[in-house]
Design an enzyme around this catalytic site. Structure first.
Site, mmCIF file in Angstrom:
data_model
loop_
_atom_site.group_PDB
_atom_site.id
_atom_site.type_symbol
_atom_site.label_atom_id
_atom_site.label_comp_id
_atom_site.label_asym_id
_atom_site.label_seq_id
_atom_site.Cartn_x
_atom_site.Cartn_y
_atom_site.Cartn_z
ATOM 1 N N ASP A 12 35.253 17.101 -23.157
ATOM 2 C CA ASP A 12 36.979 16.913 -23.333
ATOM 3 C C ASP A 12 37.413 17.240 -21.981
ATOM 4 O O ASP A 12 38.626 17.795 -21.677
ATOM 5 C CB ASP A 12 37.562 17.956 -24.196
ATOM 6 C CG ASP A 12 37.419 17.431 -25.658
ATOM 7 O OD1 ASP A 12 37.261 16.303 -25.903
ATOM 8 O OD2 ASP A 12 37.195 18.320 -26.406
ATOM 9 N N VAL A 13 36.812 16.768 -20.800
ATOM 10 C CA VAL A 13 37.245 17.086 -19.563
ATOM 11 C C VAL A 13 38.085 15.852 -19.045
ATOM 12 O O VAL A 13 38.581 16.123 -17.693
ATOM 13 C CB VAL A 13 35.889 17.506 -18.500
ATOM 14 C CG1 VAL A 13 35.403 16.200 -18.090
ATOM 15 C CG2 VAL A 13 36.639 18.284 -17.214
ATOM 16 N N LYS A 15 36.482 12.427 -19.014
ATOM 17 C CA LYS A 15 35.701 11.442 -18.597
ATOM 18 C C LYS A 15 36.054 10.015 -19.104
ATOM 19 O O LYS A 15 35.915 9.069 -18.510
ATOM 20 C CB LYS A 15 34.348 11.580 -19.376
ATOM 21 C CG LYS A 15 33.617 12.879 -18.566
ATOM 22 C CD LYS A 15 32.037 12.829 -19.200
ATOM 23 C CE LYS A 15 31.803 12.918 -20.466
ATOM 24 N NZ LYS A 15 32.387 14.078 -21.299
ATOM 25 N N ILE A 17 39.246 8.805 -20.072
ATOM 26 C CA ILE A 17 40.166 8.477 -19.475
ATOM 27 C C ILE A 17 39.900 7.999 -18.059
ATOM 28 O O ILE A 17 40.411 7.080 -17.465
ATOM 29 C CB ILE A 17 41.336 9.462 -19.252
ATOM 30 C CG1 ILE A 17 41.570 10.027 -20.830
ATOM 31 C CG2 ILE A 17 42.422 9.265 -18.476
ATOM 32 C CD1 ILE A 17 42.497 8.938 -21.418
ATOM 33 N N LYS A 37 29.574 3.311 -23.294
ATOM 34 C CA LYS A 37 29.154 4.600 -23.938
ATOM 35 C C LYS A 37 28.039 4.501 -24.572
ATOM 36 O O LYS A 37 28.026 4.029 -25.654
ATOM 37 C CB LYS A 37 30.209 5.039 -24.680
ATOM 38 C CG LYS A 37 30.272 6.242 -25.436
ATOM 39 C CD LYS A 37 30.569 7.385 -24.275
ATOM 40 C CE LYS A 37 30.599 8.868 -25.078
ATOM 41 N NZ LYS A 37 31.234 9.838 -24.328
ATOM 42 N N ASP A 54 35.986 6.123 -27.741
ATOM 43 C CA ASP A 54 35.945 6.143 -26.492
ATOM 44 C C ASP A 54 36.121 4.513 -25.788
ATOM 45 O O ASP A 54 36.867 4.316 -25.106
ATOM 46 C CB ASP A 54 34.836 6.522 -25.724
ATOM 47 C CG ASP A 54 34.724 8.264 -25.835
ATOM 48 O OD1 ASP A 54 35.705 8.805 -26.618
ATOM 49 O OD2 ASP A 54 33.717 8.939 -25.244
ATOM 50 N N ALA A 115 27.761 12.015 -22.479
ATOM 51 C CA ALA A 115 28.322 12.532 -23.481
ATOM 52 C C ALA A 115 28.264 14.092 -23.029
ATOM 53 O O ALA A 115 27.267 14.548 -22.631
ATOM 54 C CB ALA A 115 27.325 12.628 -24.524
ATOM 55 N N PRO A 204 47.122 14.209 -12.841
ATOM 56 C CA PRO A 204 48.087 15.293 -13.295
ATOM 57 C C PRO A 204 48.006 15.290 -15.103
ATOM 58 O O PRO A 204 47.354 14.605 -15.668
ATOM 59 C CB PRO A 204 49.589 14.487 -13.302
ATOM 60 C CG PRO A 204 49.081 13.114 -13.267
ATOM 61 C CD PRO A 204 47.942 12.825 -12.715
ATOM 62 N N PHE A 205 48.526 16.572 -15.572
ATOM 63 C CA PHE A 205 48.199 16.732 -16.945
ATOM 64 C C PHE A 205 49.350 15.879 -17.503
ATOM 65 O O PHE A 205 50.525 15.809 -17.217
ATOM 66 C CB PHE A 205 48.616 18.243 -17.103
ATOM 67 C CG PHE A 205 48.508 18.545 -18.688
ATOM 68 C CD1 PHE A 205 47.675 18.580 -19.301
ATOM 69 C CD2 PHE A 205 49.873 18.873 -19.231
ATOM 70 C CE1 PHE A 205 47.558 18.756 -20.820
ATOM 71 C CE2 PHE A 205 50.043 18.924 -20.709
ATOM 72 C CZ PHE A 205 48.982 18.964 -21.491
#
Length: 247
Positions: A12-13, A15, A17, A37, A54, A115, A204-205
């Site tokens: 959930d870092v 990848k 996106i 994926k 994904d 993953a 950005p967040f």
């Protein structure tokens, strides 16, 4: 067979996106790019058929279908080796490699998303994401968080990848917030100094970004935060080198 392997410092870092953004940017520039994926845990049912979330993200961001962009779809949102065990699915590395070759031969550039992080087991303790990376031999893009803890996590990930003997193209950091701008920029500076790897993107967040994947204006604004021209340059160098090897 030119492309990049996109891994992260954690799950959930960002990848997926990042993979979607890079594929969209390259496709908009006329470079036929396919995101892939290999093993997707946390798959969902759509019309009585398992679907990769994904890949769904890639398709929305590219406004294009990628029907063969996943090899194994597993239901449980856990580590792939455990999801496969619970689903009674046997994951085979040669099947992944065959699908990878098929896709890479059908495009100019392939983006393979791992993953979780580098040490996540895919089959068991003897076949992890790191082993898949070694099999595919693609240059690596590391996706990292912008905030607290990222210096340690990113530096360890870079050292691990270097032990695999793989080149690292760059680091893309995700989740920058204006309220933490000074500290997060220092994270960028220190990571570059400690790893000698360039930070090629600062995203950005975005709150609940999954709701805005079909917003072309937002996607373009995020793409602008990644050094796509640098990636194209590195992809061209790969292509030229592989042509020389074949010639």
């Amino acid at each position: 067979m030119a492309g990049f392997f996109i891994t992260g410092t954690d799950t959930d870092v960002g990848k997926t996106i990042v993979t979607g953004l890079i594929s969209a940017a390259l496709n908009k520039r006329g470079t036929n790019t396919i995101p892939y994926k290999p093993v997707q845990s946390g798959s969902f049912f759509r019309e009585n058929q398992l679907y990769a979330p994904d890949v769904d993200t890639y398709e929305k961001m590219n406004n294009k279908a990628f029907p063969q962009s996943s090899t194994y779809l597993l239901e449980a949102p856990v580590s792939p080796h455990l999801a496969a065990r619970w689903d009674t699915v046997t994951v085979k590395e040669d099947k992944i490699y065959t699908d990878y070759l098929h896709l890479s031969n059908a495009c100019d550039c392939i983006l393979v998303e791992g993953a979780g992080g580098v040490a996540v087991p895919i089959i068991d303790e003897n076949y992890c994401v790191s082993d898949l990376m070694k099999d595919l031999k693609l240059p690596v893009i590391v996706v990292a968080r912008a905030g607290l803890g990222t210096i340690n996590h990113t530096t360890l990930t870079v050292h691990y990848i270097r032990q695999l003997g793989l080149p690292i193209t760059g680091i893309i950091m995700n989740g920058f917030e204006n309220s933490e701008k000074q500290a997060q920029q220092e994270n960028v500076n220190m990571i570059e100094k400690m790893t000698n790897v360039p930070v090629i993107g600062q995203l950005p967040f975005v709150q609940k970004i999954e709701q805005f994947l079909d917003n072309e204006e937002l996607i373009l604004s995020l793409i602008e935060q990644i050094n796509i021209e640098f990636l194209i340059k590195m992809w061209r160098e790969q292509t030229n080198e592989r042509s020389k090897q074949l010639g």
